[in-house]
Design an enzyme around this catalytic site. Structure first.
Site, PDB file in Angstrom:
ATOM      1  N   GLU A   1       0.829  -1.206   0.000  1.00  0.00           N
ATOM      2  CA  GLU A   1       0.000   0.000   0.000  1.00  0.00           C
ATOM      3  C   GLU A   1       0.862   1.255   0.000  1.00  0.00           C
ATOM      4  O   GLU A   1       0.611   2.205  -0.748  1.00  0.00           O
ATOM      5  CB  GLU A   1      -0.926  -0.012   1.216  1.00  0.00           C
ATOM      6  CG  GLU A   1      -1.980   1.066   1.197  1.00  0.00           C
ATOM      7  CD  GLU A   1      -2.949   0.967   2.370  1.00  0.00           C
ATOM      8  OE1 GLU A   1      -3.840   1.824   2.460  1.00  0.00           O
ATOM      9  OE2 GLU A   1      -2.796   0.048   3.199  1.00  0.00           O
TER      10      GLU A   1
ATOM     11  N   GLY B   1      -8.417   5.025   7.509  1.00  0.00           N
ATOM     12  CA  GLY B   1      -9.147   4.867   8.755  1.00  0.00           C
ATOM     13  C   GLY B   1      -8.499   3.896   9.708  1.00  0.00           C
ATOM     14  O   GLY B   1      -8.632   4.016  10.925  1.00  0.00           O
ATOM     15  N   ALA B   2      -7.761   2.899   9.158  1.00  0.00           N
ATOM     16  CA  ALA B   2      -7.186   1.861  10.017  1.00  0.00           C
ATOM     17  C   ALA B   2      -5.665   1.791   9.974  1.00  0.00           C
ATOM     18  O   ALA B   2      -5.054   1.131  10.814  1.00  0.00           O
ATOM     19  CB  ALA B   2      -7.770   0.496   9.639  1.00  0.00           C
ATOM     20  N   SER B   3      -5.028   2.436   9.003  1.00  0.00           N
ATOM     21  CA  SER B   3      -3.561   2.402   8.937  1.00  0.00           C
ATOM     22  C   SER B   3      -3.038   3.687   8.321  1.00  0.00           C
ATOM     23  O   SER B   3      -3.785   4.470   7.733  1.00  0.00           O
ATOM     24  CB  SER B   3      -3.077   1.194   8.110  1.00  0.00           C
ATOM     25  OG  SER B   3      -3.403   1.366   6.740  1.00  0.00           O
ATOM     26  N   THR B   4      -1.742   3.880   8.458  1.00  0.00           N
ATOM     27  CA  THR B   4      -1.082   5.027   7.825  1.00  0.00           C
ATOM     28  C   THR B   4       0.256   4.566   7.280  1.00  0.00           C
ATOM     29  O   THR B   4       0.900   3.673   7.850  1.00  0.00           O
ATOM     30  CB  THR B   4      -0.905   6.201   8.807  1.00  0.00           C
ATOM     31  OG1 THR B   4      -0.424   7.346   8.099  1.00  0.00           O
ATOM     32  CG2 THR B   4       0.074   5.866   9.928  1.00  0.00           C
ATOM     33  N   GLN B   5       0.676   5.146   6.156  1.00  0.00           N
ATOM     34  CA  GLN B   5       1.910   4.745   5.483  1.00  0.00           C
ATOM     35  C   GLN B   5       2.818   5.945   5.230  1.00  0.00           C
ATOM     36  O   GLN B   5       2.331   7.042   4.947  1.00  0.00           O
ATOM     37  CB  GLN B   5       1.609   4.088   4.127  1.00  0.00           C
ATOM     38  CG  GLN B   5       0.979   2.724   4.205  1.00  0.00           C
ATOM     39  CD  GLN B   5      -0.473   2.755   4.639  1.00  0.00           C
ATOM     40  OE1 GLN B   5      -0.867   2.070   5.579  1.00  0.00           O
ATOM     41  NE2 GLN B   5      -1.286   3.565   3.971  1.00  0.00           N
TER      42      GLN B   5
END
Length: 499
Positions: free
Chosen positions: A175, A204-208
């Site tokens: 991602e 909403g559930a992860s960040t990269q």
């Protein structure tokens, strides 16, 4: 008369009629050459090929349609977004107990896709679905439910006229890496071999976070290294995805920290003063990001009351980060290695939508000013906020103070952007008409639309080629006229003398 006859017999030049015929044939040949060259290189009505990607995120699903010139399918055609559709309802992971609804939810957007892609191209148009952190979390908690959701989605997509290529869960690394590819592809940095832009993605559930650093060769943390060879250039990309650090899951973690005692009332500095909602403990702790922390004797409900204090909110947000543990030479947070930040960054998805709502996308504004404006916003009463934004969904409206505070905390405390480097961030929604995100990079990778080596190109552009042909034609015509004059002029002079 005998003298004239003798001169004609001795004269080696062709007759005037012959010369005129030669000149006419030469001019016709040259005109034909130019005409063929122009027509051969004339632009023709463009035909396109298409690709479709469904982004099945934690909070919603979106469909994107891409197109590129059909005659440039082999590595040279520029891919652009031509249509997008936001699926109504929540993300497909929310249908775990009713998986058939996950497939049903896609029908409206798939109908738009059928109306957008020409029917004669539909059978050859690849269709992909990639699921991200929401489905990663569901797969951790209930793999059978995850499987059922995918089966329902696949059934719906297989019934479409497109060439369905499968649905799967993307890893966090994929991602982040594909988001980086998208940003730099759309900005033409890869093809031209320019310095690249880092990618900051927030869902909403992860960040990269993904970027190229001269101080990163992958040896210290191989798990964060992705190697690309694109257009003849090698890239060693640093990328990391933080599961549970998307804005929705962080909100659950912050609230979980405030309800550890099993309180019936929570005074929350991240919500506006005057905000008051009754919430269920079971809903708060239904995520694997917080499920292990649910109080033993928790009541069924609690009253969530806003206090509206930016400084206190930031302290509450910082409580979900671990800044003390680091086994590497340097870390971002939670013991994750991160090399020094380098170059400009594009921040998209929730980064853009939150900061755009708060009117804080201008990063030329000093960081301290951004904090002051956010502090003023958080300190505004809930009643006033609702009056100022009557059309905004109340659930989302209530969370902007928290989300803005989390974004600033993540960027400055988590990733180490400073007052000096904060201006290197650009909050973006689209680049040249295409949405920033992982979907385009994902499709480019699967369709091999970006070559490892730089594609061959003709030595001259079309305009330069036509210009040179035209110039050479003019020179040839001029030369023929010159020769003709040299032939006729002395002949006429001699005739005059003989007479």
């Amino acid at each position: 008369m005998s003298a004239q006859r003798e001169m004609k017999e001795k004269n080696p030049w062709p007759t005037p009629v012959t010369i005129i015929i030669i000149i006419v044939i030469g001019v016709i040949a040259i005109v034909a050459l130019v005409t063929v060259a122009v027509l051969q290189n004339k632009s023709v009505p463009q035909k396109y090929k298409y690709g479709i990607v469904l982004d099945a995120g934690s909070s919603h699903t979106a469909l994107y349609i891409y197109q590129w010139p059909a005659e440039k399918d082999n590595n040279t055609g520029r891919v652009e977004q031509t249509h997008s559709c936001k699926v109504k309802g929540k993300g497909i992971s929310s249908y775990a107990s009713e998986p058939w609804k996950a497939g049903e939810s896609l029908k409206e957007c798939m109908g738009e896709a059928e109306n957008t892609v020409p029917k004669e191209r539909a059978h050859e148009t690849p269709l992909y679905l990639g699921a991200t952190a929401g489905m990663r979390l569901l797969d951790i908690v209930n793999s059978s439910a995850s499987k059922n959701v995918f089966q329902a989605v696949e059934k719906a997509l297989q019934n479409s006229p497109f060439s369905y290529q499968g649905a799967r869960i993307l890893s966090g690394q994929e991602e982040g890496a594909f988001g980086w590819v998208t940003v730099n592809y759309l900005d033409d940095r890869l093809k031209q071999g320019l310095k690249t832009t880092g990618a900051l993605d927030l869902g909403g559930a992860s960040t990269q976070i993904s970027f190229i650093s001269d101080n990163f060769d992958g040896s210290e943390s191989p798990i964060n290294s992705v190697n690309f060879r694109l257009y003849g250039n090698d890239y060693n990309l640093y990328t990391h995805s933080f599961l549970c650090y998307g804005k929705d899951q962080v909100l659950k973690m912050v609230l979980a920290n405030q309800t550890q005692s099993g309180a019936t009332t929570v005074l929350d500095p991240c919500f506006h003063s005057g905000y008051n909602e009754t919430k269920n403990y079971s809903v708060l702790y239904d995520s694997p990001c917080v499920s292990g922390r649910k109080p033993q004797e928790a009541p069924e409900k609690f009253d969530h009351i806003g206090k509206g204090n930016f400084q206190e909110c930031q302290k509450a947000v910082k409580s979900v980060f671990n800044f003390t543990f680091c086994k590497h030479s340097r870390c971002s947070f939670n013991g994750v290695f991160q090399p020094p930040l380098q170059g400009p960054f594009g921040a998209f998805s929730a980064y853009y939508f939150v900061m755009n709502f708060l009117n804080l996308t201008d990063t030329s504004m000093p960081l301290e000013t951004v904090k002051q404006k956010l502090s003023q916003y958080c300190g505004t009463s809930w009643d006033k906020i609702k009056r100022q934004h009557p059309t905004v969904n109340v659930k989302y409206l209530a969370e902007y103070c928290f989300s803005g505070t989390y974004i600033l905390t993540l960027l400055t405390e988590g990733y180490d952007f400073t007052a000096e480097t904060y201006s290197n961030i650009k909050f973006i929604k689209k680049i040249k008409g295409s949405d920033a995100g992982w979907t385009l990079g994902y499709m480019l990778n699967l369709t091999n639309m970006i070559p490892a080596e730089a594609p061959d190109s003709p030595p001259l552009p079309h305009a330069g080629y036509v210009s040179i042909v035209t110039l050479m034609t003019i020179l040839l015509i001029g030369l023929l006229l010159f020769v003709a004059l040299r032939i006729f002029w002395p002949r006429c002079s001699k005739k005059t003398q003989i007479v």
